[in-house]
Design a protein around this motif. Structure first.
Motif, PDB file in Angstrom:
ATOM      1  N   ALA A   1       0.817  -1.211   0.000  1.00 18.35           N
ATOM      2  CA  ALA A   1       0.000   0.000   0.000  1.00 18.35           C
ATOM      3  C   ALA A   1       0.848   1.258   0.000  1.00 18.35           C
ATOM      4  O   ALA A   1       0.492   2.261  -0.631  1.00 18.35           O
ATOM      5  N   GLY A   2       1.987   1.215   0.692  1.00 13.49           N
ATOM      6  CA  GLY A   2       2.828   2.400   0.775  1.00 13.49           C
ATOM      7  C   GLY A   2       3.386   2.856  -0.553  1.00 13.49           C
ATOM      8  O   GLY A   2       3.736   4.034  -0.713  1.00 13.49           O
ATOM      9  N   ASP A   3       3.473   1.939  -1.520  1.00 11.85           N
ATOM     10  CA  ASP A   3       3.988   2.314  -2.837  1.00 11.85           C
ATOM     11  C   ASP A   3       3.123   3.379  -3.491  1.00 11.85           C
ATOM     12  O   ASP A   3       3.614   4.185  -4.285  1.00 11.85           O
ATOM     13  N   PHE A   4       1.840   3.389  -3.202  1.00 11.05           N
ATOM     14  CA  PHE A   4       0.948   4.364  -3.812  1.00 11.05           C
ATOM     15  C   PHE A   4       1.068   5.740  -3.172  1.00 11.05           C
ATOM     16  O   PHE A   4       0.659   6.747  -3.746  1.00 11.05           O
ATOM     17  N   LEU A   5       1.634   5.780  -1.973  1.00  6.86           N
ATOM     18  CA  LEU A   5       1.740   7.028  -1.228  1.00  6.86           C
ATOM     19  C   LEU A   5       3.085   7.716  -1.376  1.00  6.86           C
ATOM     20  O   LEU A   5       3.170   8.942  -1.254  1.00  6.86           O
ATOM     21  N   GLU A   6       4.132   6.945  -1.638  1.00  9.87           N
ATOM     22  CA  GLU A   6       5.477   7.476  -1.433  1.00  9.87           C
ATOM     23  C   GLU A   6       5.893   8.532  -2.443  1.00  9.87           C
ATOM     24  O   GLU A   6       6.823   9.285  -2.195  1.00  9.87           O
ATOM     25  N   GLY A   7       5.206   8.658  -3.576  1.00  4.48           N
ATOM     26  CA  GLY A   7       5.570   9.698  -4.524  1.00  4.48           C
ATOM     27  C   GLY A   7       5.180  11.089  -4.081  1.00  4.48           C
ATOM     28  O   GLY A   7       5.812  12.082  -4.467  1.00  4.48           O
ATOM     29  N   LEU A   8       4.150  11.207  -3.252  1.00  2.11           N
ATOM     30  CA  LEU A   8       3.644  12.518  -2.844  1.00  2.11           C
ATOM     31  C   LEU A   8       4.487  13.114  -1.725  1.00  2.11           C
ATOM     32  O   LEU A   8       4.843  12.437  -0.761  1.00  2.11           O
ATOM     33  N   SER A   9       4.786  14.387  -1.866  1.00  5.99           N
ATOM     34  CA  SER A   9       5.592  15.072  -0.856  1.00  5.99           C
ATOM     35  C   SER A   9       4.714  15.525   0.306  1.00  5.99           C
ATOM     36  O   SER A   9       3.704  16.203   0.091  1.00  5.99           O
ATOM     37  N   PRO A  10       5.079  15.195   1.546  1.00  6.82           N
ATOM     38  CA  PRO A  10       4.284  15.655   2.694  1.00  6.82           C
ATOM     39  C   PRO A  10       4.371  17.156   2.904  1.00  6.82           C
ATOM     40  O   PRO A  10       3.569  17.721   3.663  1.00  6.82           O
ATOM     41  N   ASP A  11       5.323  17.818   2.241  1.00  3.14           N
ATOM     42  CA  ASP A  11       5.494  19.264   2.381  1.00  3.14           C
ATOM     43  C   ASP A  11       5.077  20.029   1.129  1.00  3.14           C
ATOM     44  O   ASP A  11       5.226  21.244   1.078  1.00  3.14           O
ATOM     45  N   GLY A  12       4.548  19.311   0.130  1.00  6.74           N
ATOM     46  CA  GLY A  12       4.232  19.960  -1.131  1.00  6.74           C
ATOM     47  C   GLY A  12       2.831  20.550  -1.177  1.00  6.74           C
ATOM     48  O   GLY A  12       2.076  20.500  -0.205  1.00  6.74           O
ATOM     49  N   ARG A  13       2.489  21.105  -2.325  1.00  3.18           N
ATOM     50  CA  ARG A  13       1.171  21.711  -2.516  1.00  3.18           C
ATOM     51  C   ARG A  13       0.061  20.666  -2.511  1.00  3.18           C
ATOM     52  O   ARG A  13      -1.095  21.001  -2.268  1.00  3.18           O
ATOM     53  N   LEU A  14       0.416  19.418  -2.798  1.00  2.00           N
ATOM     54  CA  LEU A  14      -0.581  18.356  -2.860  1.00  2.00           C
ATOM     55  C   LEU A  14      -0.648  17.557  -1.554  1.00  2.00           C
ATOM     56  O   LEU A  14      -1.221  16.476  -1.503  1.00  2.00           O
ATOM     57  N   ARG A  15      -0.080  18.102  -0.478  1.00  6.03           N
ATOM     58  CA  ARG A  15       0.000  17.371   0.782  1.00  6.03           C
ATOM     59  C   ARG A  15      -1.376  17.068   1.368  1.00  6.03           C
ATOM     60  O   ARG A  15      -1.522  16.125   2.156  1.00  6.03           O
ATOM     61  N   THR A  16      -2.388  17.840   0.997  1.00  6.10           N
ATOM     62  CA  THR A  16      -3.724  17.572   1.535  1.00  6.10           C
ATOM     63  C   THR A  16      -4.237  16.199   1.115  1.00  6.10           C
ATOM     64  O   THR A  16      -5.066  15.610   1.818  1.00  6.10           O
ATOM     65  N   VAL A  17      -3.725  15.680  -0.011  1.00 10.32           N
ATOM     66  CA  VAL A  17      -4.134  14.344  -0.443  1.00 10.32           C
ATOM     67  C   VAL A  17      -3.730  13.308   0.604  1.00 10.32           C
ATOM     68  O   VAL A  17      -4.463  12.347   0.866  1.00 10.32           O
ATOM     69  N   LEU A  18      -2.568  13.502   1.221  1.00 12.69           N
ATOM     70  CA  LEU A  18      -2.068  12.542   2.203  1.00 12.69           C
ATOM     71  C   LEU A  18      -2.870  12.569   3.495  1.00 12.69           C
ATOM     72  O   LEU A  18      -2.739  11.666   4.329  1.00 12.69           O
ATOM     73  N   ARG A  19      -3.709  13.597   3.676  1.00  8.35           N
ATOM     74  CA  ARG A  19      -4.550  13.667   4.871  1.00  8.35           C
ATOM     75  C   ARG A  19      -5.990  13.253   4.582  1.00  8.35           C
ATOM     76  O   ARG A  19      -6.852  13.363   5.449  1.00  8.35           O
ATOM     77  N   SER A  20      -6.235  12.786   3.384  1.00 10.62           N
ATOM     78  CA  SER A  20      -7.587  12.415   2.973  1.00 10.62           C
ATOM     79  C   SER A  20      -7.972  11.044   3.527  1.00 10.62           C
ATOM     80  O   SER A  20      -7.104  10.236   3.879  1.00 10.62           O
ATOM     81  N   PRO A  21      -9.266  10.740   3.608  1.00  6.85           N
ATOM     82  CA  PRO A  21      -9.689   9.401   4.021  1.00  6.85           C
ATOM     83  C   PRO A  21      -9.134   8.311   3.111  1.00  6.85           C
ATOM     84  O   PRO A  21      -8.824   7.201   3.580  1.00  6.85           O
ATOM     85  N   GLU A  22      -8.994   8.616   1.814  1.00  6.92           N
ATOM     86  CA  GLU A  22      -8.456   7.634   0.867  1.00  6.92           C
ATOM     87  C   GLU A  22      -7.008   7.304   1.203  1.00  6.92           C
ATOM     88  O   GLU A  22      -6.580   6.143   1.099  1.00  6.92           O
ATOM     89  N   ALA A  23      -6.228   8.309   1.612  1.00  5.73           N
ATOM     90  CA  ALA A  23      -4.834   8.063   1.989  1.00  5.73           C
ATOM     91  C   ALA A  23      -4.756   7.306   3.307  1.00  5.73           C
ATOM     92  O   ALA A  23      -3.920   6.407   3.468  1.00  5.73           O
TER      93      ALA A  23
END
Length: 392
Positions: A62-84
């Protein structure tokens, strides 16, 4: 109205296309790219994002789908979503692909919504690009079937994906249709009637398809009713050490095939449930499935139900020069190790890149080149996307 030339247009908005803004965000360049102009064009309607919507588990964690996104980037809100959060519950374990699909759909919506903040950025849905044309000034025109220019840009990325190979046997369905649960009635009827079900291919998709048949209708199946036809050895995934350093997502694990070893793409070979099923078939612990190495041993031509799990064929997107002549032959567009699309003479086309299914390096999977046709999301969101965005 005269179109403004964007910095970049991306034809397609599937999992691979998302890698471009994800990599730009990871490098801190997403806002710059959007201000200079970034246009996405997709044939699907908004809300029809069904990529990876298969009723099986992933062949990576599962982590493979997450690791490309930066936790400090403009798209970081995706990592806080229910889907993430659903993926974060067990990051080191395989996950239902439908869970991963919802996360990627959420990422796509976030990127599409982000483009509207900038005058030069936009996402066009329900828009079909008939061809790209590179004019003498080096600008790329994406055009529809009526010849109208949809977007104008200095660089372009082809990310139009691929479609399953349907196979030549009569009454054939694709493994994709089975795994999307579009053929349930037909599969159940075949299982209940005791007729032979032939599965063509020895890939993860093939054994995932067999696994679904056993899970749903196994109580109806008789010994040997499912036949799996392979043309070569079935590869089994064997993880090796991942590359130290580097960017998120590239990985460096190999798969091996017994006897002996053969270096392959990180994601080649069976793993998890598919590997367990293959081993059970090989040792006779799963009598409802027969493995036929040579298709001529028992051809599927007369089978009441044949399921093709034989890979994908790239969607065609013609690319023309200023005279209207094709820049490369019809079919799959080859890319080099930097993601650059090659013309008919094997030379990179300036400003043109390819990513995703259907774009393979001349080096192939063994040479560690570009995206092999069975590559995975964290390759699209990692190494390949990094190399393309670095050149932009």
């Amino acid at each position: 109205m005269q179109l403004r030339a964007a910095r970049l247009q991306v034809v397609g908005f599937g999992p691979a296309a998302l890698g471009i803004p994800i990599a730009a965000d990871r490098a801190g360049l997403l806002d710059d790219l959007m201000r200079e102009g970034c246009v996405f064009i997709d044939r699907r309607a908004r809300g029809e994002w069904r990529s990876l919507d298969y009723d099986i588990r992933s062949n990576s964690v599962a982590g493979d789908f997450l690791e490309g996104l930066s936790p400090d980037g403009r798209l970081r809100t995706v990592l806080r979503s229910p889907e993430a959060r659903a993926l974060q519950e067990a990051p080191d374990q395989p996950v239902a692909l439908r869970v991963a699909a919802r996360f990627l759909a959420r990422t796509a919506r976030e990127i599409a919504d982000y483009t509207v903040r900038f005058d030069g950025a936009h996402t066009h849905f329900s828009t079909v690009v008939d061809h790209l044309r590179r004019d003498a000034d080096g600008l790329f025109h994406s055009r529809d079937a009526r010849g109208r220019t949809l977007a104008l840009s200095r660089s372009a990325v082809i990310a139009v994906g691929a479609r399953p190979r349907a196979g030549a046997a009569p009454r054939t369905v694709t493994s994709e249709a089975v795994l999307r649960r579009e053929c349930d009635a037909r599969c159940e009827a075949a299982a209940a009637a005791g007729v032979t079900i032939d599965v063509l291919g020895g890939s993860h998709s093939a054994f995932s398809t067999v696994g679904l048949l056993l899970r749903e209708w196994g109580h109806l199946l008789r010994p040997g009713q499912i036949r799996v036809h392979t043309r070569s050895e079935v590869l089994v995934y064997r993880p090796q050490a991942r590359a130290a350093g580097g960017t998120p997502g590239p990985g460096s694990a190999l798969a091996t095939a017994a006897p002996g070893t053969r270096p392959l793409h990180r994601f080649a070979g069976l793993r998890g449930e598919s590997e367990a099923l293959y081993r059970a078939v090989r040792c006779g612990a799963e009598p409802r499935v027969r493995l036929l190495r040579h298709p001529e041993e028992a051809g599927p031509a007369a089978s009441p139900l044949t399921i093709a799990a034989t890979g994908y064929r790239a969607r065609r997107l013609p690319v023309l020069d200023a005279r209207g002549e094709p820049l490369f032959p019809p079919g799959e567009a080859a890319v080099d190790d930097e993601g650059r699309v090659l013309d008919g003479r094997g030379r990179p086309v300036p400003g043109l890149f390819g990513i995703g299914l259907g774009h393979c390096s001349p080096a192939g999977p063994e040479g560690g080149g570009g995206d092999y046709p069975m590559a995975a999301v964290n390759i699209f969101h990692g190494r390949t996307a990094d190399r393309i965005t670095a050149q932009l």
